[in-house]
Design a protein around this motif. Structure first.
Motif, mmCIF file in Angstrom:
data_model
loop_
_atom_site.group_PDB
_atom_site.id
_atom_site.type_symbol
_atom_site.label_atom_id
_atom_site.label_comp_id
_atom_site.label_asym_id
_atom_site.label_seq_id
_atom_site.Cartn_x
_atom_site.Cartn_y
_atom_site.Cartn_z
ATOM 1 N N MET A 1 0.621 -1.316 -0.082
ATOM 2 C CA MET A 1 -0.041 0.097 0.051
ATOM 3 C C MET A 1 0.797 1.174 0.057
ATOM 4 N N GLY A 4 1.590 2.546 -3.538
ATOM 5 C CA GLY A 4 0.501 3.096 -3.913
ATOM 6 C C GLY A 4 0.454 4.731 -3.694
ATOM 7 N N ASP A 5 0.860 4.993 -2.405
ATOM 8 C CA ASP A 5 0.572 6.168 -2.087
ATOM 9 C C ASP A 5 1.902 7.158 -2.655
ATOM 10 N N PRO A 119 -4.955 3.969 -9.623
ATOM 11 C CA PRO A 119 -5.781 4.029 -8.608
ATOM 12 C C PRO A 119 -6.625 2.892 -8.341
ATOM 13 N N TYR A 122 -3.816 -0.158 -7.259
ATOM 14 C CA TYR A 122 -3.115 -0.013 -6.101
ATOM 15 C C TYR A 122 -3.823 0.318 -4.678
ATOM 16 N N PHE A 123 -5.139 0.516 -5.053
ATOM 17 C CA PHE A 123 -5.895 1.083 -3.938
ATOM 18 C C PHE A 123 -7.251 0.352 -3.892
ATOM 19 N N ARG A 127 -10.761 3.071 -0.610
ATOM 20 C CA ARG A 127 -9.534 4.241 -0.384
ATOM 21 C C ARG A 127 -9.138 4.843 -1.849
ATOM 22 N N ARG A 128 -10.017 4.384 -2.782
ATOM 23 C CA ARG A 128 -9.670 4.792 -4.226
ATOM 24 C C ARG A 128 -10.257 6.075 -4.479
ATOM 25 N N ARG A 130 -9.781 8.709 -2.616
ATOM 26 C CA ARG A 130 -8.966 9.562 -2.293
ATOM 27 C C ARG A 130 -7.747 9.597 -3.391
ATOM 28 N N ALA A 131 -7.395 8.359 -3.902
ATOM 29 C CA ALA A 131 -6.635 8.441 -4.771
ATOM 30 C C ALA A 131 -6.695 9.083 -6.221
ATOM 31 N N ASP A 308 -14.961 8.176 -0.437
ATOM 32 C CA ASP A 308 -14.463 7.115 0.360
ATOM 33 C C ASP A 308 -15.347 7.076 1.663
#
Length: 454
Positions: A1, A4-5, A119, A122-123, A127-128, A130-131, A308
């Motif tokens: 994760m 992803g960030d 997004p 990786y999310f 949480r998608r 936010r990405a 989210d």
């Protein structure tokens, strides 16, 4: 994760630079025309060819991302993008400038495909949002500062130095190489004939719109029929038949295209409104519009988190409220001081960003993992096409004008057509809202109400 960030932040920087590259050259087209002794139609290809390749490339790269490792594709794309920028920086003829823009577009069109893929891959769904909000921030910021940077740069140096700014994108490449996961190549065939027919359909349609050619439009329709035939006959078509049979996915694409076609009125009509009615020069028009994009960039991440927490329908309804209010206020207050128009425009740009996050998040959840690239690429392609068609329609409406105002207190004859058109677009958003609710909100309620099987 953690990867992803990091990736989503690098992606935001990449989107800033790539979106700047798409818009910066619009400011200097008159100078390019004078330097090379071109007609308006000839110099417009600097922007047209970029749009053509960028639109087609976004879905082609999306398909490739379903088969090839993202690390390889982003490396190749950014290197080609940089090569085009370097060629443009050294260009001494219009042919070289045009070749540079073609190379830039070939490379840069990997970015929207990657912006949809990261997004989703990786999310997790929770949480998608936010990405997607962070990537929307990068896009909004690039659109905001692109014209400003272009105007400032050409005040001191030759317009050719605009090609130097995209070279900064190479600094993101080591981060992609480090943090993108090692992915095995998927051993599936790509239907290149189907992909070519889709590319031909899109290219001919965009050319038909920009050139006003019925023959090219007929060619696009013929290519579309052949593409439909290919989908039915190929064993592994370019776009999977299961995806095209998914009602939720198709309705999501339709709603996104309708929203984009309406919302594109803001960046297209507002400069003309400020020039024709408020009598502002182009430099001041940019300053009126920039705050809206900056506020959108600031709020992008917060709106993603809101999606989210509260869900996509909540964000969509917020977007509707902002966009409907924007178009209705523009219809009522056309002719107001530029600062008032700028504030109303800000409501609309924030609404567009809300809408982009809500719809992208919703559509991504309906796509099977193995088809994410091409599925989200079709969303990007639909947005390009609807925007291109909408600008053509809006331009013809403005050229035709209006004799009678639908808002009684409008007295400026030039403002009649703007006021009437904005009123129609406000009403269109009501229709799109009803369609959205029938597809996504009603479906969600019916699922919640379904009895639990023992």
């Amino acid at each position: 994760m953690r990867n992803g960030d990091i990736l989503i932040k690098i992606l935001a920087v990449t989107l800033v630079l790539s979106s700047m590259s798409a818009t910066m050259f619009n400011i200097v087209l008159p100078e390019i025309r004078v330097d090379f002794g071109l007609t308006v139609a000839q110099v417009s290809w600097v922007s047209t060819v970029y749009l053509l390749i960028y639109a087609v490339g976004s879905v082609l790269y999306g398909k490739l991302l379903d088969r090839y490792p993202a690390k390889q594709l982003i490396t190749a794309g950014l290197l080609v993008f940089a090569a085009g920028s370097l060629l443009g920086l050294l260009a001494t003829s219009f042919a070289f400038v045009l070749s540079a823009r073609i190379l830039q577009a070939i490379g840069a069109s990997v970015v929207p495909a990657l912006a949809m893929m990261i997004p989703v891959r990786y999310f997790p769904p929770e949480r998608r949002g936010r990405a997607l909000g962070i990537s929307a921030t990068g896009l909004a910021l690039g659109n905001a500062i692109g014209p400003v940077v272009s105007s400032l740069l050409v005040s001191f140096v030759h317009w050719r130095w605009l090609f130097a700014i995209p070279l900064l994108i190479l600094f993101t490449l080591p981060f992609y190489r480090k943090h993108l996961a090692e992915e095995p190549k998927v051993e599936t065939r790509i239907d290149w004939l189907g992909g070519g027919l889709l590319a031909g359909t899109v290219a001919l349609l965009l050319l038909a719109i920009t050139q006003g050619s019925a023959i090219l439009g007929a060619g696009s329709a013929a290519a579309l029929l052949l593409f439909a035939w290919r989908i039915r006959s190929a064993s592994a078509p370019f776009i999977a038949r299961t995806l095209l049979r998914d009602r939720v996915y198709l309705m999501g694409l339709t709603i996104a295209a309708l929203v984009m076609s309406v919302s594109y009125a803001l960046p297209f009509l507002t400069p003309q409104l400020l020039a024709d009615i408020n009598r502002l020069e182009s430099g001041w028009i940019g300053f009126v519009m920039v705050p809206g994009a900056c506020v959108s960039a600031y709020l992008g991440r917060k709106v993603g988190k809101l999606a989210d927490v509260k869900g996509n329908p909540f964000v969509y309804h917020c977007a509707f409220a902002l966009l409907f209010s924007c178009f209705l206020a523009l219809s009522f207050f056309v002719g107001s001081p530029a600062v008032v128009i700028g504030f109303i425009y800000m409501l609309g740009t924030v609404g567009q960003m809300f809408m982009q996050i809500a719809l992208s998040n919703t559509i991504s959840r309906s796509i099977p993992k193995e088809q994410v690239g091409v599925g989200m690429g079709m969303l990007t392609l639909g947005n390009f096409l609807s925007g291109a068609i909408a600008t053509s329609v809006f331009g013809k409406v403005i050229d035709h004008g209006a004799v009678t105002p639908w808002i009684p207190w409008q007295s400026h004859e030039t403002a009649f057509v703007f006021s009437n058109l904005y009123l129609v677009l406000a009403a269109a958003h009501i229709g799109i809202l009803l369609l959205y609710r029938s597809v996504f909100v009603s479906r969600r309620k019916s699922r919640s109400a379904a009895p639990i099987q023992a």
